[in-house]
Design an enzyme around this catalytic site. Structure first.
Site: not given
Length: 282
Positions: A32-33, A35, A37, A149-150, A176, A185
Site C-alpha cells: 500500500a505504498l 510517497a 515509501h 514516522k515509526d 513525509v 501512512s
C-alpha cells in the site's frame, strides 16, 4: 525491475550481484505504498548498486485480526510505483513462503520494546523483529531504510541488529507529510472523507505545542496536546508520551534528555483508524 515470489530465486539473483561486487540496499514494506515509501526507495537507489523492496503484510506483528484483514493490499499499484522510482527487485512472498514453519523466536529489548506501542500492542514488536530479521538474513543488505514516522520501530530494529550482531546499517529517513501536514501512512486510505478532513489536526496540535512548550512545563504541554486533540469530535488520543528520543523512556523536565520527542497515537473516526505521529522538541 524483477518481481520475486520465492526467496530462493531472489537469493540466487543477489548471489550473482554480490559476485560482481554490487552493494545491496533493502526497503522493508507492507505494501500500500505512497510517497513516503518512494522517498526511502529513492535514497536506497542513490546509495546502493541494487535496491530490494519487500512487499509483505506480516501477520505476526498484528495483535488485532480485523486490522490484519482490512490492511490494504495493492501489489500491482505498488510495483508500478517501485519501477518508477528505480527499485531493482521486489520480494512479494506468500505467508507460507516467508514462514514455512511457525516462527517461535522471541525478541525483547526493554525498554524500547515495552513502552508506548510495546505496551499498547502486545506482541507487535516481536512480530516486527521476526520479519525484519528474516528479511535481513534473506537479503543480507549493506543498508536498510526505515521511515521516521515509526520512530519507536527504528529504535527496536537498531536494538535487534546490535543484539544479533548483524552487519547492516539502519538508515533513518525523514517523515513525509501530505500538504496539510498529515503523516503519510498506508492506513490513511482507510479514512472516510470526513475522517481525512480532521486527521491533520493531530499534527497541527503537535506543531503548535512547540510554541506552547516554550512557556510551559513538559507535563503541561503533554496535557495540552491531549486536550486539543480530544476536543475534536472523531479524534481520541490513545497515548501521548514525551520521551528521551534515544531510550524512549519518559522524562519529567525538558532538559532531562538531549533529544526530546513527543510520540502520539490517535484513534480517528468511528471504525476507528489508528494513526501515529511524532514531534521533536529540540
Amino acid at each position: 525491475m524483477k518481481v520475486f515470489q520465492t526467496i530462493v530465486e531472489l537469493q540466487n539473483q543477489l548471489f550473482a550481484d554480490r559476485k560482481m561486487g554490487k552493494t545491496i540496499g533493502l526497503v522493508p514494506t507492507m505494501g500500500a505504498l505512497h510517497a513516503g515509501h518512494a522517498s526511502l526507495v529513492e535514497r536506497s537507489v542513490k546509495e546502493n548498486d541494487v535496491t530490494v523492496v519487500s512487499v509483505f503484510v506480516n501477520p505476526t506483528q498484528f495483535n488485532d485480526k480485523n486490522d490484519l484483514k482490512t490492511y490494504p493490499r495493492t501489489l500491482d499499484a505498488d510495483c508500478q510505483l517501485l519501477e518508477k522510482v528505480g527499485a531493482d527487485y521486489v520480494l512479494a512472498p506468500s505467508v507460507e513462503e516467508m514462514y514455512p514453519t511457525p516462527d517461535t523466536r522471541h525478541f525483547e529489548y526493554p525498554p524500547v520494546t515495552t513502552v508506548m506501542e510495546g505496551a499498547h500492542r502486545p506482541g507487535h514488536f516481536n512480530g516486527v523483529c521476526q520479519v525484519v530479521s528474516r528479511l535481513f538474513y534473506i537479503v543480507r543488505p549493506l543498508r536498510a531504510y526505515f521511515g521516521e514516522k515509526d520512530w519507536q520501530q527504528i529504535a527496536v530494529v537498531k536494538a535487534m541488529v546490535k543484539a544479533l550482531g548483524l552487519k547492516v546499517q539502519v538508515v533513518e529517513c525523514a517523515i513525509v507529510r501530505e500538504a496539510d501536514g498529515l503523516a503519510m501512512s498506508s492506513r490513511n486510505r482507510l479514512l472516510a472523507p470526513d475522517e481525512r478532513e480532521i486527521a491533520p489536526l493531530i499534527y497541527k496540535a503537535l506543531s503548535e505545542s512547540r510554541d506552547y512548550a516554550k512557556t510551559h512545563t513538559l507535563k503541561e504541554t503533554q496535557q495540552w496536546v491531549i486536550d486539543q486533540i480530544n476536543a475534536v469530535e472523531g479524534l481520541r488520543v490513545e497515548y501521548f508520551a514525551i520521551v528521551d528520543g534515544d531510550t524512549l523512556l519518559d522524562i519529567d523536565e525538558w532538559d532531562d534528555a538531549e533529544s526530546v520527542v513527543g510520540c502520539i497515537t490517535v484513534f480517528c473516526g468511528k471504525t476507528p483508524i489508528r494513526l501515529i505521529d511524532h514531534i521533536r522538541y529540540n
